[in-house]
Design an enzyme around this catalytic site. Structure first.
Site, short mmCIF file in Angstrom:
data_model
loop_
_atom_site.label_atom_id
_atom_site.label_comp_id
_atom_site.label_asym_id
_atom_site.label_seq_id
_atom_site.Cartn_x
_atom_site.Cartn_y
_atom_site.Cartn_z
N CYS A 1 19.75 27.17 65.15
CA CYS A 1 21.06 26.12 65.58
C CYS A 1 20.70 24.69 65.38
CB CYS A 1 21.61 26.48 66.87
SG CYS A 1 20.69 25.83 68.26
N CYS B 1 -4.34 30.32 71.46
CA CYS B 1 -4.10 31.63 71.73
C CYS B 1 -3.16 32.04 70.53
CB CYS B 1 -2.89 31.41 72.92
SG CYS B 1 -1.35 30.59 72.33
N CYS C 1 21.92 28.34 71.68
CA CYS C 1 22.37 29.54 70.94
C CYS C 1 21.82 30.93 71.42
CB CYS C 1 21.90 29.51 69.60
SG CYS C 1 20.27 29.52 69.08
N HIS D 1 15.44 33.40 70.92
CA HIS D 1 14.32 33.91 71.49
C HIS D 1 13.21 32.91 70.85
CE1 HIS D 1 10.98 36.06 73.39
NE2 HIS D 1 10.40 36.09 72.04
N HIS E 1 7.32 32.78 75.33
CA HIS E 1 7.28 32.75 76.86
C HIS E 1 6.42 31.58 77.14
CE1 HIS E 1 7.73 37.01 75.78
NE2 HIS E 1 8.32 37.18 76.91
N ASP F 1 -0.33 28.54 82.88
CA ASP F 1 -1.95 28.25 83.02
C ASP F 1 -2.34 27.13 81.93
OD1 ASP F 1 -1.37 29.33 80.40
OD2 ASP F 1 -2.57 31.19 80.67
N ARG G 1 2.28 26.15 79.76
CA ARG G 1 2.04 26.39 78.26
C ARG G 1 3.08 27.22 77.83
NH1 ARG G 1 -0.96 31.20 76.09
NH2 ARG G 1 -1.31 32.00 78.14
N CYS H 1 4.59 29.04 74.79
CA CYS H 1 4.02 29.58 73.62
C CYS H 1 4.89 30.15 72.76
CB CYS H 1 3.26 31.19 74.35
SG CYS H 1 2.29 31.79 73.21
ZN LIG Z 1 19.01 27.59 69.16
#
Ligand SMILES: [Zn+2]
Length: 134
Positions: free
Chosen positions: A55, A70, A103, A106, A109, A113, A121, A123
């Site tokens: 979006c 990571c 929006c 996802h 996470h 730490d 952090r 990620c």
């Molecule tokens: Zn979005």
């Protein structure tokens, strides 16, 4: 995304499928995860901003990005008010999922730490964000 929540940007599944690539759809709309060390922004340190790929909301500044090792792009903070936090108990872990607040896409996470002053952090999947040079 939050169940039943109405986001400022709301599309049907069919509309999301039409506007995202299959990989983007899998990550952003189905909470998928790209394989570590494969994302285009994992080791990307140009100056600019990172926007939601679904979006176009500005989510992160390049000065908050750091190399966490990571395998995913990592930030020590987000732009205030742009990210939503959701308790995630999937895969036998208790984690905090981060989503685009505009929006419901996802992003990844957030963990507490982080090595910088914020202790955070974020990620984030490269597939969830889009870099724009400043
Ligand atoms: Zn979005």
């Amino acid at each position: 995304m939050h169940q039943n929540k109405k986001y400022p940007v709301t599309k049907t599944d069919e509309e999301w499928k039409a506007s995202l690539t299959p990989d983007e759809y899998r990550v952003l709309r189905q909470k998928g995860t790209e394989r570590p060390h494969t994302g285009e922004y994992n080791l990307h340190f140009e100056e600019g901003e990172y926007r939601c790929r679904a979006c176009d909301t500005k989510l992160f500044e390049s000065d908050s990005k750091f190399n966490s090792g990571c395998g995913w792009p990592s930030f020590d903070k987000s732009i205030e008010g742009t990210v939503e936090y959701l308790r995630d108990t999937s895969h036998g872990m208790i984690r905090t999922e981060i989503l685009c607040a505009n929006c419901g896409g996802h992003l990844g996470h957030v963990f507490d730490d982080g090595p910088t002053d914020t202790g955070q952090r974020y990620c984030v999947n490269s597939l969830s964000i889009d870099f724009k040079k400043e």
